[in-house]
Design a protein around this motif. Sequence first.
Motif, PDB file in Angstrom:
ATOM      1  N   GLY A   1       0.809  -1.210   0.000  1.00  0.00           N
ATOM      2  CA  GLY A   1       0.000   0.000   0.000  1.00  0.00           C
ATOM      3  C   GLY A   1       0.847   1.267   0.000  1.00  0.00           C
ATOM      4  O   GLY A   1       1.866   1.353  -0.695  1.00  0.00           O
ATOM      5  N   LYS A   2       0.466   2.218   0.800  1.00  0.00           N
ATOM      6  CA  LYS A   2       1.142   3.520   0.806  1.00  0.00           C
ATOM      7  C   LYS A   2       2.567   3.460   1.335  1.00  0.00           C
ATOM      8  O   LYS A   2       3.374   4.346   1.043  1.00  0.00           O
ATOM      9  CB  LYS A   2       0.326   4.513   1.648  1.00  0.00           C
ATOM     10  CG  LYS A   2      -1.032   4.862   1.040  1.00  0.00           C
ATOM     11  CD  LYS A   2      -1.771   5.882   1.887  1.00  0.00           C
ATOM     12  CE  LYS A   2      -3.120   6.239   1.263  1.00  0.00           C
ATOM     13  NZ  LYS A   2      -3.851   7.246   2.094  1.00  0.00           N
ATOM     14  N   VAL A   3       2.894   2.428   2.098  1.00  0.00           N
ATOM     15  CA  VAL A   3       4.248   2.357   2.661  1.00  0.00           C
ATOM     16  C   VAL A   3       5.216   1.619   1.735  1.00  0.00           C
ATOM     17  O   VAL A   3       6.389   1.458   2.069  1.00  0.00           O
ATOM     18  CB  VAL A   3       4.227   1.665   4.044  1.00  0.00           C
ATOM     19  CG1 VAL A   3       3.340   2.424   4.995  1.00  0.00           C
ATOM     20  CG2 VAL A   3       3.790   0.209   3.934  1.00  0.00           C
ATOM     21  N   GLN A   4       4.728   1.166   0.564  1.00  0.00           N
ATOM     22  CA  GLN A   4       5.568   0.389  -0.342  1.00  0.00           C
ATOM     23  C   GLN A   4       6.842   1.148  -0.733  1.00  0.00           C
ATOM     24  O   GLN A   4       7.956   0.642  -0.581  1.00  0.00           O
ATOM     25  CB  GLN A   4       4.786   0.026  -1.608  1.00  0.00           C
ATOM     26  CG  GLN A   4       5.570  -0.769  -2.646  1.00  0.00           C
ATOM     27  CD  GLN A   4       5.811  -2.190  -2.206  1.00  0.00           C
ATOM     28  OE1 GLN A   4       4.905  -2.868  -1.728  1.00  0.00           O
ATOM     29  NE2 GLN A   4       7.034  -2.677  -2.362  1.00  0.00           N
ATOM     30  N   GLN A   5       6.677   2.353  -1.245  1.00  0.00           N
ATOM     31  CA  GLN A   5       7.844   3.107  -1.701  1.00  0.00           C
ATOM     32  C   GLN A   5       8.759   3.540  -0.547  1.00  0.00           C
ATOM     33  O   GLN A   5       9.991   3.454  -0.687  1.00  0.00           O
ATOM     34  CB  GLN A   5       7.393   4.321  -2.526  1.00  0.00           C
ATOM     35  CG  GLN A   5       6.602   3.957  -3.784  1.00  0.00           C
ATOM     36  CD  GLN A   5       7.273   2.879  -4.623  1.00  0.00           C
ATOM     37  OE1 GLN A   5       8.492   2.872  -4.772  1.00  0.00           O
ATOM     38  NE2 GLN A   5       6.478   1.960  -5.145  1.00  0.00           N
ATOM     39  N   PRO A   6       8.219   3.988   0.599  1.00  0.00           N
ATOM     40  CA  PRO A   6       9.116   4.278   1.731  1.00  0.00           C
ATOM     41  C   PRO A   6       9.929   3.065   2.182  1.00  0.00           C
ATOM     42  O   PRO A   6      11.105   3.197   2.525  1.00  0.00           O
ATOM     43  CB  PRO A   6       8.149   4.746   2.833  1.00  0.00           C
ATOM     44  CG  PRO A   6       6.993   5.322   2.085  1.00  0.00           C
ATOM     45  CD  PRO A   6       6.842   4.457   0.873  1.00  0.00           C
ATOM     46  N   VAL A   7       9.311   1.876   2.173  1.00  0.00           N
ATOM     47  CA  VAL A   7      10.036   0.664   2.548  1.00  0.00           C
ATOM     48  C   VAL A   7      11.143   0.378   1.548  1.00  0.00           C
ATOM     49  O   VAL A   7      12.283   0.050   1.917  1.00  0.00           O
ATOM     50  CB  VAL A   7       9.073  -0.536   2.653  1.00  0.00           C
ATOM     51  CG1 VAL A   7       9.854  -1.851   2.755  1.00  0.00           C
ATOM     52  CG2 VAL A   7       8.154  -0.388   3.859  1.00  0.00           C
ATOM     53  N   ASN A   8      10.832   0.514   0.245  1.00  0.00           N
ATOM     54  CA  ASN A   8      11.856   0.298  -0.781  1.00  0.00           C
ATOM     55  C   ASN A   8      13.016   1.283  -0.624  1.00  0.00           C
ATOM     56  O   ASN A   8      14.184   0.905  -0.760  1.00  0.00           O
ATOM     57  CB  ASN A   8      11.244   0.442  -2.172  1.00  0.00           C
ATOM     58  CG  ASN A   8      10.336  -0.718  -2.537  1.00  0.00           C
ATOM     59  OD1 ASN A   8      10.253  -1.704  -1.802  1.00  0.00           O
ATOM     60  ND2 ASN A   8       9.658  -0.616  -3.659  1.00  0.00           N
TER      61      ASN A   8
END
Length: 461
Positions: free
Chosen positions: A155-162
């Motif tokens: 979800g929305k945290v996908q890119q921050p995690v990457n």
Amino acid sequence: MTSLIAVLYIIAFALFIYGLMGLTGPRTAVRGNWIAAVGMGIAVVATLLTPGMSDWVLIALGVGIGTVVGIPSARKVKMTAMPQMVALFNGVGGGAVALIAWVEFRTTEGYAHEPVYVAIASLFAALVGSVSFWGSLIAFGKLQEMITGRPVTLGKVQQPVNLLLLVGSVACGVAISFGATSELLIIGLLVASAVLGVMVVLPIGGADMPVVISLLNALTGLSAAAMGLALDNTALIVAGMIVGASGSILTNLMAKAMNRSIPAIVAGGFGGAAVAAGGGSGEQRPVRSTSAADTAIQMAYASRVVVVPGYGMAVAQAQHAVREMADLLEGKGITVSYAIHPVAGRMPGHMNVLLAEADVPYERLKEMDEINSEFAQTDVALVIGANDVTNPAAETDPSSPIYGMPILKVNASRSVIVLKRSMSSGFAGIDNDLFYDPKTSMLFGDAKSSVGDIVEELKAL
């Protein structure tokens, strides 16, 4: 010996380039592949002649295992499974580079006595190689249907995690390049980049898989070139740069063909959850079915027929039956050509290779930009298993996940016949508006059987 090795490398690289030139067309592709393979064989021999080469037992064991695994796999793989085979073999290359970087870290005590450029090149190779290996495994799993082909995201945290994983990998690399020698750092780099590879590919839908495979291939080439720089191995540098450059060019061309940017593909979200045609309302609309006999009659009285092949043709191995059908139509004075979308199938050139296998004349294969202007003058467009690449929603429905992707404009033809097993969606996971067009008739069934029935009906006319 040094001069001999240099000459052998030059010969190998010339054969690499000459072989690559042969891959530009079906007629010369097999020869080009053999030429490049001979070049690689010469490069391997030159590397084994390098002074200081040892551990011949391990080298022989590795060559033996690779031969035993590689040759049967390559001979037995079906054309429909070639994309996942490419993804798997490509991933193995990236994984090998990452392991070599780890070994170099251990044998040099954390690059303690190595020039800075060696440490940086080796760490870059480790990071990129690990991303490529694990990302390729996920691509393989999606294509092999071992895991879902739909996007899997956080979800929305996908890119921050990457981003966090990337920063963590780079931080480990920076610490090592500044003199840190703890092996936990290189392990942390490899693990973080491995998770990054998984997290980058999981959110990417099946419709983007051809581009992803090409991108991962380019990354493996770059990691190999960097490792070659660290090891002072000319073969790795040149071969890696050729693979990296060609893969990057192909990735860019395919992304343009889909009207997509590479960052948008990596960000995921394309090929999402299946929705019904007409904006996802779930509306049930009627389709018109036809028979092999009616299809044969319709084509027999046409003056121009365009065959649009897709993954369904590849699965059914219908290319030889299609060639027989085209020969019968041409014998009746009907013009037959083939419309090839850049990303039809599961890998670049998938349809070209299948049709070349059936000895379809290369000049009959028309690329999308060339054939689209001819559909208005086409009496019958015969769509064999193609789905997303013929979906008018890409031009008419701004809410569609594939909106903006260039398509084959088969709906401009006077009549469209679609050969398909069922009304199931394609890789993008969305319904195809073309199936509900009043000009479209559906011939349900296995593509090879359906085309075979059409052939028999044409013979009877």
